[in-house]
Scaffold this motif. Structure first.
Motif, PDB file in Angstrom:
ATOM      1  N   PHE A 124       0.894  -1.387   0.162  1.00  0.00           N
ATOM      2  CA  PHE A 124      -0.120  -0.074  -0.133  1.00  0.00           C
ATOM      3  C   PHE A 124       0.988   1.143   0.037  1.00  0.00           C
ATOM      4  O   PHE A 124       1.996   1.244   0.664  1.00  0.00           O
ATOM      5  CB  PHE A 124      -0.853   0.077   1.425  1.00  0.00           C
ATOM      6  N   LEU A 125       0.443   2.402  -0.516  1.00  0.00           N
ATOM      7  CA  LEU A 125       0.919   3.623  -0.662  1.00  0.00           C
ATOM      8  C   LEU A 125       0.381   4.504   0.328  1.00  0.00           C
ATOM      9  O   LEU A 125      -0.804   4.753   0.326  1.00  0.00           O
ATOM     10  CB  LEU A 125       1.138   4.215  -2.118  1.00  0.00           C
ATOM     11  N   MET A 126       1.220   4.914   1.408  1.00  0.00           N
ATOM     12  CA  MET A 126       0.660   5.775   2.319  1.00  0.00           C
ATOM     13  C   MET A 126       1.143   7.147   2.426  1.00  0.00           C
ATOM     14  O   MET A 126       2.564   7.369   2.025  1.00  0.00           O
ATOM     15  CB  MET A 126       0.947   5.158   3.599  1.00  0.00           C
ATOM     16  N   THR A 127       0.330   8.266   2.331  1.00  0.00           N
ATOM     17  CA  THR A 127       0.743   9.694   2.251  1.00  0.00           C
ATOM     18  C   THR A 127       0.314  10.201   3.616  1.00  0.00           C
ATOM     19  O   THR A 127      -0.687   9.935   4.155  1.00  0.00           O
ATOM     20  CB  THR A 127       0.171  10.402   1.102  1.00  0.00           C
ATOM     21  N   MET A 128       1.366  10.955   4.190  1.00  0.00           N
ATOM     22  CA  MET A 128       1.075  11.496   5.766  1.00  0.00           C
ATOM     23  C   MET A 128       1.353  13.108   5.503  1.00  0.00           C
ATOM     24  O   MET A 128       2.668  13.328   4.868  1.00  0.00           O
ATOM     25  CB  MET A 128       2.074  10.882   6.554  1.00  0.00           C
ATOM     26  N   ARG A 129       0.684  13.903   6.159  1.00  0.00           N
ATOM     27  CA  ARG A 129       0.885  15.411   5.916  1.00  0.00           C
ATOM     28  C   ARG A 129       0.843  15.884   7.405  1.00  0.00           C
ATOM     29  O   ARG A 129       0.253  15.262   8.386  1.00  0.00           O
ATOM     30  CB  ARG A 129      -0.095  15.900   5.343  1.00  0.00           C
ATOM     31  N   LYS A 130       1.359  17.278   7.862  1.00  0.00           N
ATOM     32  CA  LYS A 130       1.677  17.541   9.004  1.00  0.00           C
ATOM     33  C   LYS A 130       0.209  18.254   9.147  1.00  0.00           C
ATOM     34  O   LYS A 130      -0.450  18.888   8.533  1.00  0.00           O
ATOM     35  CB  LYS A 130       2.639  18.552   9.096  1.00  0.00           C
ATOM     36  N   GLY A 131      -0.478  18.095  10.495  1.00  0.00           N
ATOM     37  CA  GLY A 131      -1.743  18.801  10.802  1.00  0.00           C
ATOM     38  C   GLY A 131      -1.597  19.839  11.423  1.00  0.00           C
ATOM     39  O   GLY A 131      -0.380  20.670  11.337  1.00  0.00           O
ATOM     40  N   PRO A 132      -2.612  20.715  11.681  1.00  0.00           N
ATOM     41  CA  PRO A 132      -2.696  22.134  12.360  1.00  0.00           C
ATOM     42  C   PRO A 132      -1.768  21.810  13.362  1.00  0.00           C
ATOM     43  O   PRO A 132      -1.147  23.235  13.967  1.00  0.00           O
ATOM     44  CB  PRO A 132      -4.159  22.191  12.493  1.00  0.00           C
ATOM     45  N   GLN A 133      -1.655  20.905  14.248  1.00  0.00           N
ATOM     46  CA  GLN A 133      -0.983  21.145  15.472  1.00  0.00           C
ATOM     47  C   GLN A 133       0.622  20.683  15.358  1.00  0.00           C
ATOM     48  O   GLN A 133       1.299  20.530  16.312  1.00  0.00           O
ATOM     49  CB  GLN A 133      -1.682  20.136  16.729  1.00  0.00           C
TER      50      GLN A 133
END
Length: 257
Positions: A152-161
């Motif tokens: 699987f390909l997973m993308t992670m991004r920085k949240g508001p906190q």
């Protein structure tokens, strides 16, 4: 040229060439007159600047931050993907992945995340940007699931906190886990560590570095060996010829006149 024109074969070839050139000329004229794509069709114009995609710069995140992101990714797989304690994954995903679902709706398990009975997973870090991480996740199913391992390909991004959140989870193209005849050995538990990070850009083994060096060496060694053998053979032939000439000259001088 007059002699060539007297040849029937040459005249036939010249005629064929003329037909081909005439056909090409007609096609060019038709294209210019009727298929002119340069005409003004009153296309809508915009005074907005063109949007040009710029590849983000790769960065190396601090070890602590990377480990935090991997822990979040691991918890996401253990809950949202396996559909076990799904409510715990609500805080691990971005707003885009939630798609407007409330906490209660998310806890029901009817979520936009492809499920998979994960028994173990291996993680490969694809890229690291300042606000985005790409992972390839190799998952192995639980025993008896009748599924093949998948990627699987997973993308992670920085949240508001500032914390890392899972933003997407999709199968890699060509990775299909459905197989009713999957062997039991491929689905046995413990085959893959529950968490193992393998980064891109690692050092290449010296064995692999020796391969191109050896191939490059052959480019020079083989011709050198061939030339050396040929030179030695020529020298042996020259020495044999000189000895034979000397023997004949000696025989001629010693024979009675």
């Amino acid at each position: 040229m007059a002699g060539r024109l007297s040849s029937p074969r040459f005249r036939r070839r010249l005629l064929r060439l003329g037909v081909v050139l005439a056909a090409a000329s007609v096609a060019a004229v038709v294209s210019i007159l009727f298929w002119d794509t340069g005409k003004d069709y009153d296309l809508p114009l915009s005074n907005r600047p063109a949007v040009v995609y710029e590849q983000p710069e790769q960065v190396r995140l601090p070890d602590a931050e990377r480990k935090e992101a991997i822990r979040t990714a691991s918890r996401f797989v253990e809950t949202a993907v396996t559909r076990e304690r799904t409510q715990e994954s609500f805080e691990l995903v971005s707003e885009d992945l939630r798609q407007g679902l409330t906490r209660e709706e998310w806890a029901s398990g009817n979520i936009p995340v492809q499920p998979y009975p994960v028994d173990g997973a291996r993680w490969k870090l694809d890229y690291q940007y300042a606000n985005e991480i790409g992972l390839q996740v190799y998952v192995v199913p639980k025993a008896g699931a009748q599924l093949r391992p998948m990627v699987f390909l997973m993308t992670m991004r920085k949240g508001p906190q500032g914390s890392w959140l899972v933003d997407s989870w999709v199968p890699r193209p060509g990775s299909d886990g459905s197989d009713s005849a999957a062997p039991a050995a491929a689905t046995s538990g413990g085959i893959v560590p529950p968490l193992q990070l393998v980064e891109n850009g690692g050092k290449i083994s010296r064995v692999w570095l020796a391969v191109p060096i050896a191939l490059l060496s052959l480019v020079f060694i083989v011709p050198a060996v061939v030339m050396t053998r040929e030179r030695l053979r020529v020298r042996r032939a020259e020495r044999a010829y000189a000895a034979e000439s000397a023997r004949r000259a000696s025989s001629s001088s010693s024979s009675p006149s």
